[in-house]
Design an enzyme around this catalytic site. Structure first.
Site, PDB file in Angstrom:
ATOM      1  N   ASN A 155       0.765  -1.143  -0.014  1.00  0.00           N
ATOM      2  CA  ASN A 155       0.203  -0.042   0.082  1.00  0.00           C
ATOM      3  C   ASN A 155       0.881   1.151   0.031  1.00  0.00           C
ATOM      4  OD1 ASN A 155      -2.638  -0.959  -0.206  1.00  0.00           O
ATOM      5  ND2 ASN A 155      -2.344  -1.698   2.073  1.00  0.00           N
ATOM      6  N   CYS A 177      -5.666  -6.999  -3.206  1.00  0.00           N
ATOM      7  CA  CYS A 177      -6.050  -6.785  -1.675  1.00  0.00           C
ATOM      8  C   CYS A 177      -7.203  -7.825  -1.610  1.00  0.00           C
ATOM      9  CB  CYS A 177      -6.580  -5.192  -2.107  1.00  0.00           C
ATOM     10  SG  CYS A 177      -7.387  -4.855  -0.208  1.00  0.00           S
ATOM     11  N   HIS A 178      -7.512  -8.056  -0.301  1.00  0.00           N
ATOM     12  CA  HIS A 178      -8.522  -9.102   0.028  1.00  0.00           C
ATOM     13  C   HIS A 178      -9.719  -8.443   0.727  1.00  0.00           C
ATOM     14  CE1 HIS A 178      -5.936  -8.642   4.160  1.00  0.00           C
ATOM     15  NE2 HIS A 178      -6.830  -7.711   3.980  1.00  0.00           N
ATOM     16  N   HIS A 207      -9.882  -0.181  -1.537  1.00  0.00           N
ATOM     17  CA  HIS A 207     -10.275   0.180   0.071  1.00  0.00           C
ATOM     18  C   HIS A 207     -11.497   1.272  -0.168  1.00  0.00           C
ATOM     19  CE1 HIS A 207      -6.215  -0.674   1.759  1.00  0.00           C
ATOM     20  NE2 HIS A 207      -6.841  -1.744   1.598  1.00  0.00           N
ATOM     21  N   ARG A 274     -19.580   8.120  18.446  1.00  0.00           N
ATOM     22  CA  ARG A 274     -20.694   7.252  17.942  1.00  0.00           C
ATOM     23  C   ARG A 274     -20.558   6.198  17.011  1.00  0.00           C
ATOM     24  NH1 ARG A 274     -24.121   7.402  13.116  1.00  0.00           N
ATOM     25  NH2 ARG A 274     -22.977   8.906  11.901  1.00  0.00           N
TER      26      ARG A 274
END
Length: 442
Positions: A155, A177-178, A207, A274
């Site tokens: 990355n 990428c997984h 991503h 939150r």
């Protein structure tokens, strides 16, 4: 392409835990058990550990029989690459010290990061210190194994693939990428559906791709997911569930990752609370990886058997498909070139790819939903400025990339962004190409 014993070079093999998982996946295929595994790392101790682990895994998975891989270790990268058919890149330039800098310096400016390896200030400088290594790696590949496929795991994925595409002559390059696979598998578990029975299609950027279709036996699973979310307030305390509710398509990376690519969450204390966002989470992951490496090293020294399981990664599947001609679909990061209509042609996109004896063949997706493409374009615009900085030796483009980054722009005024970039350049100067080491002030 039919290879009875492909040569597979691991660059950055000292990432021992990841190397072990990839080897377990590779050697699970009987056709690959006679492969030549060539390991390279610049750290002698890590290289020796990787070699010891590889030999033990090979013995265990092949039963020590006649068909077993040849394992070699190389301090010189070109020796590992010579005549390779596949090159797996897993380098992490600067290791823990550089990663800590990526978090500590921005934190002094009040800039929050969770993972810091894809976008934002962390992603920018991880890319800039990786590009020189990628360029020299590509030059070596062009000279000693020009027909090899470069399978990149390092990355920031999209920036690295764009740089490799534009700065080198390599064409057999795909980023892996997984996140798509594990997102769909997690959704299947959440919905109580066997993951192997789920049909799906995703596309976007690494991503931040989007699950465009999610089906079981011909039925759309999104209505079932909507009901689960409506009935469970704790599910609604996840960033990517929040994004899904507002955008209509589920994002393919964890909430920690996803929070960094948009301006809505990390800058607000109430949202951090939150959505339970773990600031600086990646530093803990780095420490865990180092502890796992040390455990492996010590186990080898003591003669203790290693516990290694397969990881379902794409690189071994690609190698098997190209080697044997077995067709399968994986998700790959590749230059856009007409694959997604409403994203920039120069950007790196994540799309389904057919793999067989002809290689990795990306699938044209068409247009993404407008709201998804809008976020992806912001992501790719920042990427493009980082790549321009390296290609044109232009330090101003580094600052402009940080100004364009959504989360950074939400948190800091422009003068502070430039000051932060100056401090990051000073901290990483020895890892950057010389033309990018200048500090510019305001």
């Amino acid at each position: 392409m039919t290879l009875t014993a492909p040569k597979i070079a691991f660059i950055g093999a000292g990432s021992v835990v990841f190397t072990q998982g990839l080897l377990a996946d590779l050697l699970a295929f009987p056709e690959l058990q006679g492969a030549h595994i060539a390991l390279h790392d610049i750290d002698a101790e890590r290289l020796a550990t990787a070699e010891g682990a590889a030999r033990q895994i090979a013995d265990r998975l092949t039963g020590g029989g006649a068909t077993r891989p040849r394992v070699t270790a190389h301090a010189e990268r070109r020796d590992a690459l010579a005549d390779a058919d596949f090159v797996i890149n897993i380098v992490q330039v600067g290791m823990r010290a550089a990663t800590r800098t990526d978090f500590d310096v921005p934190a002094r400016y009040g800039l929050r990061q969770t993972i810091g390896d894809t976008l934002g200030v962390g992603g920018i400088f991880r890319a800039l210190r990786t590009f020189p290594v990628l360029k020299s790696l590509a030059e070596d590949i062009a000279e000693v194994c020009p027909d090899a496929w470069l399978l990149n795991y390092t990355n920031p994925m999209a920036m690295n693939i764009q740089y490799l595409t534009e700065a080198t002559g390599l064409t057999r390059v795909v980023g892996l990428c997984h996140s798509v696979y594990w997102t769909v598998r997690d959704l299947a578990d959440l919905l109580g559906v066997p993951h192997q029975e789920v049909g799906y299609r995703a596309a976007g950027v690494n991503h931040q791709a989007w699950v465009l279709r999610l089906e079981h036996q011909g039925s759309d699973l999104y209505p079932r997911l909507d009901k689960l979310i409506a009935d469970d307030p704790e599910l609604r305390r996840r960033v990517r569930v929040d994004m899904y509710r507002r955008l209509g398509y589920y994002p393919t990376e964890t909430s920690e990752h996803s929070s960094e690519y948009v301006p809505w969450y990390l800058h607000h204390d109430s949202e951090v609370e939150r959505l339970r966002l773990p600031i600086g989470a990646y530093l803990g992951i780095v420490d865990e990886n180092i502890a796992a490496y040390e455990q492996t090293r010590d186990a080898l020294a003591e003669g203790t058997p290693l516990t290694v399981e397969g990881t379902m990664e794409y690189a071994p599947q690609i190698i098997h498909s190209i080697t044997t001609g077995t067709p399968r679909t994986v998700y790959g990061n590749v230059p856009n070139r007409g694959l997604i209509d409403n994203l920039p042609a120069t950007g790196t996109v994540e799309v389904p790819c057919l793999v067989d004896g002809l290689g990795v063949q990306p699938t044209r997706v068409g247009a993404l939903p407008a709201q998804c493409a809008a976020l992806n374009r912001s992501y790719l615009s920042m990427n493009d400025l980082v790549v321009r900085a390296a290609l044109e030796d232009d330090p101003r483009s580094i600052r402009q990339a940080a100004m364009t980054d959504p989360a950074t722009a939400a948190a800091l005024p422009v003068e502070r962004i430039w000051d932060l970039c100056d401090d990051m350049v000073r901290a990483h100067a020895d890892l950057l190409q010389p033309g990018l080491r200048a500090t510019l002030g305001h």
